[in-house]
Design an enzyme around this catalytic site. Structure first.
Site, PDB file in Angstrom:
ATOM      1  N   GLY A 106      44.406  43.173  31.867  1.00 48.46           N
ATOM      2  CA  GLY A 106      44.528  44.576  31.473  1.00 48.46           C
ATOM      3  C   GLY A 106      45.005  44.715  30.040  1.00 48.46           C
ATOM      4  O   GLY A 106      44.518  45.571  29.289  1.00 48.46           O
ATOM      5  N   CYS A 165      42.528  36.353  35.969  1.00 54.69           N
ATOM      6  CA  CYS A 165      43.896  36.873  35.967  1.00 54.69           C
ATOM      7  C   CYS A 165      44.638  36.197  34.824  1.00 54.69           C
ATOM      8  O   CYS A 165      44.924  34.995  34.878  1.00 54.69           O
ATOM      9  CB  CYS A 165      44.608  36.608  37.298  1.00 54.69           C
ATOM     10  SG  CYS A 165      46.316  37.191  37.328  1.00 54.69           S
ATOM     11  N   GLU A 198      46.052  47.735  39.425  1.00 54.16           N
ATOM     12  CA  GLU A 198      45.212  46.551  39.557  1.00 54.16           C
ATOM     13  C   GLU A 198      44.332  46.638  40.795  1.00 54.16           C
ATOM     14  O   GLU A 198      44.819  46.941  41.894  1.00 54.16           O
ATOM     15  CB  GLU A 198      46.088  45.296  39.630  1.00 54.16           C
ATOM     16  CG  GLU A 198      45.328  44.019  39.409  1.00 54.16           C
ATOM     17  CD  GLU A 198      46.242  42.860  39.050  1.00 54.16           C
ATOM     18  OE1 GLU A 198      45.716  41.732  38.968  1.00 54.16           O
ATOM     19  OE2 GLU A 198      47.456  43.063  38.855  1.00 54.16           O
ATOM     20  N   CYS A 224      49.765  42.898  33.791  1.00 55.16           N
ATOM     21  CA  CYS A 224      48.380  42.475  34.022  1.00 55.16           C
ATOM     22  C   CYS A 224      47.838  41.911  32.718  1.00 55.16           C
ATOM     23  O   CYS A 224      47.627  42.655  31.755  1.00 55.16           O
ATOM     24  CB  CYS A 224      47.533  43.656  34.502  1.00 55.16           C
ATOM     25  SG  CYS A 224      45.789  43.247  34.768  1.00 55.16           S
ATOM     26  N   HIS A 235      37.367  46.470  33.781  1.00 49.85           N
ATOM     27  CA  HIS A 235      38.491  47.323  33.406  1.00 49.85           C
ATOM     28  C   HIS A 235      37.990  48.629  32.818  1.00 49.85           C
ATOM     29  O   HIS A 235      37.011  48.654  32.066  1.00 49.85           O
ATOM     30  CB  HIS A 235      39.372  46.643  32.362  1.00 49.85           C
ATOM     31  CG  HIS A 235      40.239  45.556  32.922  1.00 49.85           C
ATOM     32  ND1 HIS A 235      41.549  45.758  33.297  1.00 49.85           N
ATOM     33  CD2 HIS A 235      39.963  44.255  33.187  1.00 49.85           C
ATOM     34  CE1 HIS A 235      42.057  44.627  33.758  1.00 49.85           C
ATOM     35  NE2 HIS A 235      41.114  43.696  33.705  1.00 49.85           N
TER      36      HIS A 235
END
Length: 274
Positions: free
Chosen positions: A212, A74, A200, A209, A151
């Site tokens: 992301g 994260c 997410e 994010c 992702h």
């Protein structure tokens, strides 16, 4: 047992941080993580972050989404933890060791090397991850990358027009992604600017994010759509993403820079959430 916590956020993506580096806590479970993350009956957060000792790095960071599931990385949490730690550090995560360093009101984070092989993401079967022959309601030929977690990145004319709050869950749970996936819907605004919205995995639509932003930037760089340093603007605000070489064989690390904030501190009774 009364346990202290720190509430933090990165561009509105919020965390409950538990620091068990010097005083151990009972074993974290999916139930406890989800109960603490609950915004009505718990403290409330997108992710719960647990800091522990590490034999491989300065300390270990574990991340639990609001549904209680543990994830590998994260980026926003990494910046928050860098701010909390107060100095440069190597941090062990389930997605690999990252390097963090406070930078003004936020942090600079070396997120490690992106992985593009289909089985590293992972996908259910082999395909070209730069332009996948799949699509969902106009989000065609996405790219895929693992930046500590999986992702998928879709480029569209106007990411704000996509009903990501509806279609995000469908894509997250598509059988193509055996470990589910984070869904990025992006619009290229210039050679140095990307607008991005993220669904997410395990948390839903989010204001920001970090992984992301990294994933979207490197896919755009591989396709030659942007420069190797780009601003990614999320609903919560901007992040700067750098990737020294868009050739995946080069093994360059992704570097993310952005803000983080400590909101408040408090404590709770562990038995109330066990």
């Amino acid at each position: 047992m009364r346990v202290p916590f720190i509430k933090m956020h990165g561009l509105g993506n919020d965390f409950v941080v538990l620091d068990a580096r010097t005083a151990p806590l009972p074993a974290m479970t999916a139930h406890t993580a989800a109960a603490l993350a609950d915004r009505r009956e718990g403290i409330g957060c997108d992710q719960l972050v647990l800091l522990e000792p590490s034999s491989e790095a300065d300390f270990r960071m574990r991340i639990f989404n609001s549904d209680g599931g543990e994830v590998g990385a994260c980026g926003n949490a990494a910046r928050a933890v860098a701010l909390l730690h107060g100095s440069a550090a190597r941090v062990e995560t389930a997605g690999g060791i990252i390097a963090v360093e406070p930078d003004g009101g936020g942090a600079r984070v070396d997120m490690g090397h992106p992985r593009f092989d289909w089985d590293a993401i992972p996908l259910a079967y082999p395909m070209d991850t730069l332009s996948m022959p799949v699509g969902w309601e106009g989000m065609e030929n996405p790219g895929a990358v693992n930046v500590g977690n999986p992702h998928v990145v879709c480029f569209v004319d106007d990411c704000d027009a996509v009903e990501l709050d509806r279609i995000g869950s469908e894509i997250e749970h598509d059988p193509l992604f055996p470990e589910r996936v984070n869904v990025n819907c992006a619009t290229i605004e210039s050679r140095t600017r990307i607008r991005l919205r993220v669904w997410e995995r395990g948390a839903g639509l989010t204001r920001a994010c970090g992984t992301g932003a990294c994933a979207t930037a490197v896919v755009a760089m591989r396709r030659g759509l942007v420069e190797n340093r780009v601003t990614v603007v999320l609903p919560g605000g901007p992040l700067t993403i750098e990737w020294a070489d868009s050739n995946p064989a080069a093994g360059a690390s992704i570097v993310m820079t952005g803000p983080a904030t400590e909101a408040y501190r408090g404590s709770f009774e562990w038995d109330g959430y066990a």
